[in-house]
Design an enzyme around this catalytic site. Structure first.
Site, PDB file in Angstrom:
ATOM      1  N   ARG A  69     -18.921  28.815   1.577  1.00 25.58           N
ATOM      2  CA  ARG A  69     -19.580  27.845   0.478  1.00 25.58           C
ATOM      3  C   ARG A  69     -21.209  27.902   0.810  1.00 25.58           C
ATOM      4  O   ARG A  69     -21.891  27.744  -0.267  1.00 25.58           O
ATOM      5  CB  ARG A  69     -18.741  26.706   0.389  1.00 25.58           C
ATOM      6  CG  ARG A  69     -19.412  25.903  -0.889  1.00 25.58           C
ATOM      7  CD  ARG A  69     -18.296  24.724  -0.914  1.00 25.58           C
ATOM      8  NE  ARG A  69     -18.744  23.980  -2.278  1.00 25.58           N
ATOM      9  CZ  ARG A  69     -19.227  22.552  -2.406  1.00 25.58           C
ATOM     10  NH1 ARG A  69     -19.075  22.040  -1.337  1.00 25.58           N
ATOM     11  NH2 ARG A  69     -19.299  22.263  -3.738  1.00 25.58           N
ATOM     12  N   HIS A  73     -24.069  28.539  -2.187  1.00 23.43           N
ATOM     13  CA  HIS A  73     -24.767  27.390  -2.720  1.00 23.43           C
ATOM     14  C   HIS A  73     -26.353  27.803  -2.337  1.00 23.43           C
ATOM     15  O   HIS A  73     -27.482  27.452  -2.803  1.00 23.43           O
ATOM     16  CB  HIS A  73     -24.455  25.988  -1.885  1.00 23.43           C
ATOM     17  CG  HIS A  73     -23.303  25.553  -2.804  1.00 23.43           C
ATOM     18  ND1 HIS A  73     -23.159  24.120  -2.720  1.00 23.43           N
ATOM     19  CD2 HIS A  73     -22.412  26.119  -3.489  1.00 23.43           C
ATOM     20  CE1 HIS A  73     -21.831  23.734  -3.424  1.00 23.43           C
ATOM     21  NE2 HIS A  73     -21.574  25.115  -4.176  1.00 23.43           N
ATOM     22  N   GLY A  79     -32.357  31.980  -4.869  1.00 24.59           N
ATOM     23  CA  GLY A  79     -32.242  33.206  -3.847  1.00 24.59           C
ATOM     24  C   GLY A  79     -31.709  32.930  -2.563  1.00 24.59           C
ATOM     25  O   GLY A  79     -31.630  31.619  -2.025  1.00 24.59           O
ATOM     26  N   ASN A 101     -24.145  19.489  -3.378  1.00 26.84           N
ATOM     27  CA  ASN A 101     -23.933  19.176  -2.019  1.00 26.84           C
ATOM     28  C   ASN A 101     -23.552  18.198  -1.340  1.00 26.84           C
ATOM     29  O   ASN A 101     -22.993  17.899  -0.146  1.00 26.84           O
ATOM     30  CB  ASN A 101     -25.252  20.053  -1.565  1.00 26.84           C
ATOM     31  CG  ASN A 101     -25.264  21.285  -1.827  1.00 26.84           C
ATOM     32  OD1 ASN A 101     -24.645  22.120  -1.976  1.00 26.84           O
ATOM     33  ND2 ASN A 101     -26.628  21.796  -1.893  1.00 26.84           N
ATOM     34  N   HIS A 200     -11.925  30.279  -3.186  1.00 27.93           N
ATOM     35  CA  HIS A 200     -10.925  28.977  -3.274  1.00 27.93           C
ATOM     36  C   HIS A 200      -9.553  29.021  -2.882  1.00 27.93           C
ATOM     37  O   HIS A 200      -8.985  28.491  -2.819  1.00 27.93           O
ATOM     38  CB  HIS A 200     -11.039  28.545  -4.568  1.00 27.93           C
ATOM     39  CG  HIS A 200     -12.569  27.855  -4.910  1.00 27.93           C
ATOM     40  ND1 HIS A 200     -13.024  27.460  -6.254  1.00 27.93           N
ATOM     41  CD2 HIS A 200     -13.713  27.793  -4.327  1.00 27.93           C
ATOM     42  CE1 HIS A 200     -13.883  26.904  -6.405  1.00 27.93           C
ATOM     43  NE2 HIS A 200     -14.628  27.337  -5.012  1.00 27.93           N
ATOM     44  N   THR A 201      -9.373  30.417  -2.313  1.00 26.19           N
ATOM     45  CA  THR A 201      -8.171  30.741  -1.477  1.00 26.19           C
ATOM     46  C   THR A 201      -8.269  29.861  -0.301  1.00 26.19           C
ATOM     47  O   THR A 201      -7.230  29.745   0.471  1.00 26.19           O
ATOM     48  CB  THR A 201      -7.928  31.922  -1.164  1.00 26.19           C
ATOM     49  OG1 THR A 201      -6.489  32.479  -0.558  1.00 26.19           O
ATOM     50  CG2 THR A 201      -8.775  32.896  -0.340  1.00 26.19           C
ATOM     51  N   THR A 255      -1.023  28.554   0.710  1.00 30.29           N
ATOM     52  CA  THR A 255      -1.700  29.135   2.202  1.00 30.29           C
ATOM     53  C   THR A 255      -3.015  28.653   2.320  1.00 30.29           C
ATOM     54  O   THR A 255      -4.343  29.374   2.310  1.00 30.29           O
ATOM     55  CB  THR A 255      -1.577  30.709   2.288  1.00 30.29           C
ATOM     56  OG1 THR A 255      -2.314  31.211   1.036  1.00 30.29           O
ATOM     57  CG2 THR A 255      -0.391  31.282   2.256  1.00 30.29           C
TER      58      THR A 255
END
Ligand code: HEM
Ligand SMILES: *[C@@H]1O[C@H](CO)[C@@H](O)[C@H](O)[C@H]1NC(C)=O
Ligand SMILES: *[C@@H]1O[C@H](CO)[C@@H](O)[C@H](O)[C@H]1NC(C)=O
Length: 337
Positions: A69, A73, A79, A101, A200-201, A255
């Site tokens: 993540r 972000h 960039g 954040n 988001h797994t 999972t």
């Protein structure tokens, strides 16, 4: 013979290490990145990153998600330039306090540990932005996801953008259209949106990021009906109307520590945790078809995910003489106090 070989090598490395000369239109004004960037200047760089990511994972199974993540972000705010890593100082207002954040982005100490090890191995050579990109790849691999070659050669920003962090990173209650628009602004398309959301797994979300869905999704006092109502009732127990803001939930309830395609299977069963997850299945036909494809075919998901990660990693890098190689990721080299 030996001499001409040396000349050849010198000429080749001159080309290889002159990203400015190679600045390719294909990469826009962002400059050119390539996987072999540190092959001569810091041959152990990738191995060191991988080792420390593995160690961090052994200590905290959530850490790969947090590192993945961070790269996202970073890249979405002016960039992939490690701007997210900067603390407040002088003129810098840290992105760490932005809405996406604050109380949520984590893993900074792992990035600093990697940076410290790399400064010992090859001082002032490997950028913090490249560390984020490599750690994101290694985090995906270590949790069972696909691998890819990471284009390298990013340099680090000398500034941050709090407003960029607040505005450019999609919010979990944004509409499908708003989220897609925010991706398009970065040069990413609908396919990138769906495949990258597959991140988001793994990982967690706080109650505060999806509470609205449980109680008052559209301002009419009703829960989000595109959320499985039994699942919603379970979530409400740990995510009350008020309080418990920081309580943690798995983004993939089946999972949670494995990088697989269960995220997409969940969406089809209306068990996506965030509104921004479920809308991929409920608000757009093209996106729905991709969710169905990835739920059926993990290989298709993995292949596209790797492609889209490289694309995201190419968002407006600083190359050539722009930016700097930070010695410590949380501050610029010559901070004005
Ligand atoms: C499509 C728009 C997206 C939205 C609205 C979104 C939103 C969120 C939110 C709200 C959380 C939970 C934060 C919290 O409550 O602490 C989260 C977690 C996470 N996001 Fe996203 N995200 C998006 C796309 C992405 C992308 C593109 C990636 C990576 C390529 C990503 C990777 C992650 C990961 C791995 C976590 C778990 C982090 C952890 O456990 O520390 N997300 N996201
Ligand atoms: C989304 O959530 C934010 C923060 O909780 C809130 O201020 C905003 O009104 C919400 N937006 C929508 C469209 O519901
Ligand atoms: C739901 O949200 C609307 C608009 O934000 C607000 O006016 C209303 O009081 C809320 N209803 C409940 C039951 O919280």
């Amino acid at each position: 013979m030996a001499v001409s070989l040396n000349i050849l090598i010198a000429a080749l490395s001159l080309i290889a290490f002159s990203p400015l000369c190679l600045s390719s239109k294909a990469y826009g004004s962002g400059g050119y990145l390539f996987p072999q960037f540190y092959d001569h200047s810091c041959p152990k760089a990738q191995e060191i990153v991988q080792l420390i990511v593995a160690k961090a994972f052994a200590q905290d199974p959530r850490m790969p998600a947090s590192l993945l993540r961070l790269h996202f972000h970073d890249c979405f705010v002016k960039g992939c330039d490690a701007s997210i890593l900067l603390d407040n100082s002088g003129s810098i207002i840290s992105e760490k306090r932005s809405n996406p954040n604050r109380n949520s982005a984590r893993g900074f100490e792992v990035i600093e540990e990697i940076k410290h090890a790399l400064e010992q191995e090859c001082p002032e050579t490997v950028s913090c932005a490249d560390i984020l990109a490599l750690a994101a790849r290694d985090s995906t691999v270590i949790t069972g996801g696909p691998s890819w070659e990471v284009p390298l050669g990013r340099r680090d920003a000398r500034g941050a953008s709090l407003s960029g962090s607040n505005n450019d990173i999609p919010a979990p209650n944004n509409t499908f259209q708003t989220i897609l628009t925010k991706f398009k602004r970065q040069g990413l398309n609908l396919v990138d949106l769906v495949s990258l959301s597959g991140s988001h797994t793994i990982g967690n979300s706080r109650c505060t990021s999806f509470r609205q869905r449980l109680y008052n999704q559209s301002g009419n006092g009703k829960p989000d009906l595109t959320l499985n109502q039994y699942y919603a009732s379970v979530l409400r127990k740990q995510c009350p109307r008020s309080g418990g803001d920081q309580n943690l939930f798995f983004l993939d309830l089946v999972t949670p520590f494995k990088f697989d395609n269960h995220y997409f299977k969940n969406l089809i069963m209306y068990k996506g945790l965030l509104s921004s997850d479920e809308v991929l299945f409920t608000k757009n036909r093209e996106s729905k078809e991709l969710v169905e494809l990835y739920a059926e075919n993990q290989e298709a998901f993995f292949e596209q995910f790797a492609r889209s990660m490289v694309k995201m990693g190419n968002i407006s890098p600083l190359t050539g003489a722009r930016g700097e190689i930070r010695r410590i990721c949380r501050r610029v080299n010559h901070a004005a106090y």
